[in-house]
Design an enzyme around this catalytic site. Sequence first.
Site, PDB file in Angstrom:
ATOM      1  CE1 TYR A   3       0.456   1.744   4.304  1.00 49.98           C
ATOM      2  CE2 TYR A   3       0.854  -0.602   4.512  1.00 49.98           C
ATOM      3  CZ  TYR A   3       0.961   0.683   5.016  1.00 49.98           C
ATOM      4  OH  TYR A   3       1.580   0.898   6.218  1.00 49.98           O
ATOM      5  CB  CYS A   4       1.499   4.143  -1.628  1.00 51.50           C
ATOM      6  SG  CYS A   4       0.310   4.304  -2.977  1.00 51.50           S
ATOM      7  CD1 TRP A   5      -2.088  10.249  -0.213  1.00 53.29           C
ATOM      8  CD2 TRP A   5      -1.979   9.684   1.931  1.00 53.29           C
ATOM      9  NE1 TRP A   5      -2.933  11.082   0.474  1.00 53.29           N
ATOM     10  CE2 TRP A   5      -2.885  10.757   1.806  1.00 53.29           C
ATOM     11  CE3 TRP A   5      -1.755   9.158   3.210  1.00 53.29           C
ATOM     12  CZ2 TRP A   5      -3.570  11.330   2.873  1.00 53.29           C
ATOM     13  CZ3 TRP A   5      -2.433   9.716   4.298  1.00 53.29           C
ATOM     14  CH2 TRP A   5      -3.324  10.780   4.121  1.00 53.29           C
TER      15      TRP A   5
END
Length: 351
Positions: free
Chosen positions: A97-99
């Site tokens: 995941y990222c932002w």
Amino acid sequence: MKYPAVLSFADILPDLGTFDTIIDARSEGEFALDHLPGAINCPVLDNEERIRVGTLYKQVGSFEAKKLGAALVARNIARHLETEFADKPRDWKPLVYCWRGGNRSGSLAHILAKIGWPVVQLDGGYKAYRAHVSGALENPPALHYRVICGTTGSGKSRLLETLDGIGAQVLDLERLAAHRGSVLGHLPNEPQPGQKMFETRIWDKLRHFDPAKPVFVESESKKVGNLRVPDAVMERMRASPCIALQLSRPNRVRLLMEDYSHFAGDARALNGQLDHLVQLHGRARIDAWHALANSGAMPELVDQLLVEHYDPAYLRSIDRNFVQVGRAQVLALADIAPADFLAAARTLHAG
């Protein structure tokens, strides 16, 4: 299933513990503020690189920014493949995941899937996860709390640690907040987490508790150091049955001398914290306490702090905030040896 699979947090949550690795592809600065429980940080853009790309985007344009970003991301992913992921077997199952679940995690997930790993990308990224945590803490699970009450130095934290050690369900908010919950509560060499990380830790503890069993918690105030306990969690704690822990004042002084040994040996640091109490007690009283600290009369100072500051503050707040304290189960400790706390913990756990 086709990989990379892009799933919502609601879909992932029941199987969150089945992933071999949870990979946070954000920068190290973002990761430090908060992240999914158990995640490791493998930035595809580090702090400095994010600034470079963002500045280029604003000053020149998206095409040039994406071109630079792609080169940086490719190099970073290659480095992770050669180091962090080099020994991963074919059936390794990572969650990435990222932002917001966009380019950063998408780039990493795409490469991992092309290699052949069954990678899952979190749709909506950390932002979606954070929304879930916030919602869950606004309506926390219906748990049977048993609140450990008692004046400062009566051993509440030690009892919680002992309960945890024998397998009881414990929500130790001070441990999660890295603070002992008083003007002297700052832990040496251990900064408090941010508010979001504190809430993540609480959410992660609550979701693993068995609602059929009691959860032991201390009679905290709304704030633990600089951090605020979520309102709904605090409301349920304050409405719960209480256990009144009792310990003689000489033993409380002994216990505090042990627990706050870092202050007992550092009069300057202690005096700096005592200065926060000037508005409550006046300059003359604080100066008298400074003199005790400077002369090494720590037991006398601790005793005076109990009598003149901590005990009155406790008595002013406990009846008002914990509605069942008047019907509390009394639990008296004869001493502060580990055996005393173990016997008390076993009594509570068995009951």
